[in-house]
Design an enzyme around this catalytic site. Structure first.
Site, PDB file in Angstrom:
ATOM      1  N   ARG A 159      38.132  46.568  35.540  1.00 28.99           N
ATOM      2  CA  ARG A 159      37.292  47.470  34.728  1.00 28.99           C
ATOM      3  C   ARG A 159      36.636  46.703  33.563  1.00 28.99           C
ATOM      4  O   ARG A 159      36.540  47.214  32.456  1.00 28.99           O
ATOM      5  CB  ARG A 159      38.088  48.646  34.184  1.00 28.99           C
ATOM      6  CG  ARG A 159      38.809  49.452  35.227  1.00 28.99           C
ATOM      7  CD  ARG A 159      37.869  50.315  36.056  1.00 28.99           C
ATOM      8  NE  ARG A 159      38.630  51.172  36.932  1.00 28.99           N
ATOM      9  CZ  ARG A 159      38.964  50.876  38.188  1.00 28.99           C
ATOM     10  NH1 ARG A 159      38.551  49.734  38.736  1.00 28.99           N
ATOM     11  NH2 ARG A 159      39.666  51.704  38.910  1.00 28.99           N
ATOM     12  N   SER A 229      38.247  59.147  34.417  1.00 23.88           N
ATOM     13  CA  SER A 229      39.499  58.698  33.800  1.00 23.88           C
ATOM     14  C   SER A 229      39.254  58.475  32.324  1.00 23.88           C
ATOM     15  O   SER A 229      38.365  57.699  31.957  1.00 23.88           O
ATOM     16  CB  SER A 229      39.963  57.384  34.413  1.00 23.88           C
ATOM     17  OG  SER A 229      40.101  57.515  35.793  1.00 23.88           O
ATOM     18  N   GLU A 325      39.290  54.386  28.393  1.00 24.05           N
ATOM     19  CA  GLU A 325      38.303  53.705  29.236  1.00 24.05           C
ATOM     20  C   GLU A 325      36.907  54.182  28.803  1.00 24.05           C
ATOM     21  O   GLU A 325      35.928  53.448  28.884  1.00 24.05           O
ATOM     22  CB  GLU A 325      38.573  54.088  30.687  1.00 24.05           C
ATOM     23  CG  GLU A 325      37.638  53.461  31.672  1.00 24.05           C
ATOM     24  CD  GLU A 325      38.000  53.810  33.113  1.00 24.05           C
ATOM     25  OE1 GLU A 325      39.060  53.371  33.587  1.00 24.05           O
ATOM     26  OE2 GLU A 325      37.213  54.523  33.753  1.00 24.05           O
TER      27      GLU A 325
HETATM   28  P1  NAP Z   1      46.177  57.632  42.443  1.00 24.40           P
HETATM   29  O1  NAP Z   1      45.986  57.446  43.912  1.00 24.40           O
HETATM   30  O2  NAP Z   1      46.859  58.839  41.918  1.00 24.40           O
HETATM   31  O3  NAP Z   1      46.928  56.355  41.861  1.00 24.40           O
HETATM   32  C1  NAP Z   1      47.198  56.225  40.472  1.00 24.40           C
HETATM   33  C2  NAP Z   1      46.886  54.802  40.057  1.00 24.40           C
HETATM   34  O4  NAP Z   1      47.712  53.918  40.783  1.00 24.40           O
HETATM   35  C3  NAP Z   1      45.455  54.472  40.366  1.00 24.40           C
HETATM   36  O5  NAP Z   1      44.748  54.502  39.177  1.00 24.40           O
HETATM   37  C4  NAP Z   1      45.495  53.127  41.060  1.00 24.40           C
HETATM   38  O6  NAP Z   1      44.982  52.072  40.286  1.00 24.40           O
HETATM   39  C5  NAP Z   1      46.961  52.834  41.283  1.00 24.40           C
HETATM   40  N1  NAP Z   1      47.184  52.679  42.738  1.00 24.40           N
HETATM   41  C6  NAP Z   1      47.357  53.664  43.643  1.00 24.40           C
HETATM   42  N2  NAP Z   1      47.551  53.148  44.873  1.00 24.40           N
HETATM   43  C7  NAP Z   1      47.447  51.806  44.727  1.00 24.40           C
HETATM   44  C8  NAP Z   1      47.525  50.712  45.625  1.00 24.40           C
HETATM   45  N3  NAP Z   1      47.738  50.903  46.925  1.00 24.40           N
HETATM   46  N4  NAP Z   1      47.372  49.459  45.128  1.00 24.40           N
HETATM   47  C9  NAP Z   1      47.130  49.254  43.810  1.00 24.40           C
HETATM   48  N5  NAP Z   1      47.038  50.251  42.909  1.00 24.40           N
HETATM   49  C10 NAP Z   1      47.201  51.500  43.362  1.00 24.40           C
HETATM   50  O7  NAP Z   1      44.767  57.457  41.723  1.00 24.40           O
HETATM   51  P2  NAP Z   1      43.621  58.521  41.434  1.00 24.40           P
HETATM   52  O8  NAP Z   1      43.633  58.836  39.998  1.00 24.40           O
HETATM   53  O9  NAP Z   1      43.647  59.633  42.445  1.00 24.40           O
HETATM   54  O10 NAP Z   1      42.357  57.624  41.714  1.00 24.40           O
HETATM   55  C11 NAP Z   1      42.079  57.105  42.989  1.00 24.40           C
HETATM   56  C12 NAP Z   1      41.131  55.936  42.854  1.00 24.40           C
HETATM   57  O11 NAP Z   1      39.899  56.336  42.255  1.00 24.40           O
HETATM   58  C13 NAP Z   1      41.694  54.847  41.968  1.00 24.40           C
HETATM   59  O12 NAP Z   1      41.324  53.598  42.514  1.00 24.40           O
HETATM   60  C14 NAP Z   1      41.035  55.096  40.636  1.00 24.40           C
HETATM   61  O13 NAP Z   1      40.898  53.927  39.867  1.00 24.40           O
HETATM   62  C15 NAP Z   1      39.699  55.633  41.049  1.00 24.40           C
HETATM   63  N6  NAP Z   1      39.164  56.538  40.011  1.00 24.40           N
HETATM   64  C16 NAP Z   1      38.522  55.989  38.941  1.00 24.40           C
HETATM   65  C17 NAP Z   1      38.031  56.844  37.954  1.00 24.40           C
HETATM   66  C18 NAP Z   1      37.323  56.298  36.745  1.00 24.40           C
HETATM   67  O14 NAP Z   1      36.765  57.084  36.002  1.00 24.40           O
HETATM   68  N7  NAP Z   1      37.364  55.016  36.498  1.00 24.40           N
HETATM   69  C19 NAP Z   1      38.214  58.202  38.043  1.00 24.40           C
HETATM   70  C20 NAP Z   1      38.905  58.705  39.116  1.00 24.40           C
HETATM   71  C21 NAP Z   1      39.382  57.861  40.106  1.00 24.40           C
HETATM   72  P3  NAP Z   1      43.430  51.620  40.260  1.00 24.40           P
HETATM   73  O15 NAP Z   1      42.801  52.529  39.277  1.00 24.40           O
HETATM   74  O16 NAP Z   1      43.501  50.232  39.758  1.00 24.40           O
HETATM   75  O17 NAP Z   1      42.867  51.729  41.617  1.00 24.40           O
END
Ligand code: NAP
Length: 342
Positions: A159, A229, A325
């Site tokens: 990020r 996020s 963020e």
């Molecule tokens: P989630 O699946 O509930 O997982 C929670 C966190 O754990 C995520 O943020 C993700 O990190 C990490 N994670 C989960 N599985 C992983 C794996 N196999 N290997 C490494 N890290 C893992 O997450 P969520 O909130 O529903 O989001 C799903 C994806 O969408 C994530 O990649 C998240 O970053 C992205 N997202 C980003 C935003 C934003 O505004 N930046 C908003 C919503 C969702 P990472 O964040 O590093 O992937």
């Protein structure tokens, strides 16, 4: 033209700017910036306002980057795309899939525009922009010089990129170059994607699964204003990780290549039983604790107080201090988000 910034931030926070300019070309963008500089007023360049919190009225010109256009060159190994910074990101993902150019499907439904994507090296479901970025074009607003930074020159991190540091002030991103290899390899390491069969899955199936996960878990900004996020996932060092995991063995954690450990900020907040917690019109989202929402005409102060409360509760329980963020914008420009909520 109205000077309300409410339509230009997905949080839906009411604030004003002295002036709002829509720039459709690099020249218009630069002219608006130069005029503000001449008038000794601050200028802020915005895409779709999906990652900002306006703390106050902005005492200058907000320039909305609406440089559009998608050009495609097909080569033997890959499709090369040159995309205007003002194109909507999700529209680009759909366009590539409709034209049988896979590679962006994991990044479906990320709010915001293409020009913002390199700034925080957007990532979701195991794919980051870094993987597909060929180059980023930007303009030095002081000199008018245009620069093309190769992907390695963008210094992409988690990020993070050069556009949050050396190229933050006085530069505007005007276009992004993408390289989508013709040999497609699905990334199915996250969530419901792990249930798909890598041997038979299609890019469209991955796209649909990602859209479904996001629509189920994440609030629609048209219903409840939000900026995705709100906090970064904390990355902690070995000793701290060992201590935390001995106290909370169930904590989701992801070891990183550099020896650090990434924690899931949403899980930490949830453990403090903060889902649905409200201050004024701002609330912690019930389905995804990592997202703070504008539940009912929230003011920026409601959001700041809520973010402070969340940070304190998580910090006291886990000794992990969350950092936003989302970027905070004050009267004169960006301010430290961590200091604002500390
Ligand atoms: P989630 O699946 O509930 O997982 C929670 C966190 O754990 C995520 O943020 C993700 O990190 C990490 N994670 C989960 N599985 C992983 C794996 N196999 N290997 C490494 N890290 C893992 O997450 P969520 O909130 O529903 O989001 C799903 C994806 O969408 C994530 O990649 C998240 O970053 C992205 N997202 C980003 C935003 C934003 O505004 N930046 C908003 C919503 C969702 P990472 O964040 O590093 O992937």
């Amino acid at each position: 033209m109205s000077t309300s910034l409410k339509p230009f931030n997905t949080f839906g926070i009411q604030s004003n700017a002295s002036q709002i300019v829509i720039a459709q070309t690099v020249q218009q963008l630069q002219q608006a910036w130069s005029e503000a500089a001449l008038a000794q007023q601050p200028a802020l360049i915005l895409g779709e306002g999906s990652n900002v919190l306006f703390l106050d009225d902005f005492a200058g010109t907000v320039i909305i980057n609406r440089i559009i256009g998608i050009e495609v060159i097909e080569k033997d190994d890959a499709w090369y795309l040159h995309v205007g910074a003002g194109e909507n990101w999700h529209h680009l993902v759909e366009y590539t899939l409709q034209h049988s150019m896979p590679g962006l499907e994991n990044l479906a439904l990320i709010p915001g525009c293409v020009g913002s994507s390199p700034i925080q090296n957007i990532g979701a479901y195991g794919v980051e922009l870094k993987k597909v970025c060929d180059y980023v074009d930007c303009v030095d607003l002081r000199s008018g010089e245009q620069h093309r930074l190769s992907s390695p020159e963008c210094l992409f991190g988690y990020r993070d990129s050069i556009f949050k540091h050396q190229y933050q002030d006085g530069y505007a991103i005007t276009a992004v170059g993408l390289r989508l290899p013709k040999i497609w390899q699905p990334v199915l390491t996250y969530g419901d994607l792990t249930r798909l069969d890598p041997a038979t899955v299609t890019p469209l199936q991955v796209f649909d699964a990602v859209c479904l996960m996001r629509m189920t878990k994440l609030p629609d900004p048209r219903v409840n204003g939000n900026a995705g996020s709100f906090f970064k996932n904390p990355v902690i060092i070995g000793e701290q990780a060992a201590e935390l995991l001995s106290n909370f063995p169930n904590a989701p954690h992801y070891p990183q290549a550099d020896g650090t450990t990434k924690l899931a900020a949403g899980w930490l907040i949830d453990q403090c039983e903060l889902k649905g917690f409200k201050i004024g019109g701002a609330a912690v989202h019930r389905q995804q604790a990592l997202v703070l929402i504008n539940d009912a005409q929230a003011t920026s102060q409601d959001v700041v107080k809520l973010a402070h409360h969340v940070r304190q509760r998580v910090g006291e329980k886990f000794n992990v201090w969350l950092e936003p963020e989302v970027r905070f914008i004050g009267q004169q420009g960006e301010v430290s988000a961590v200091e604002t909520i500390a």
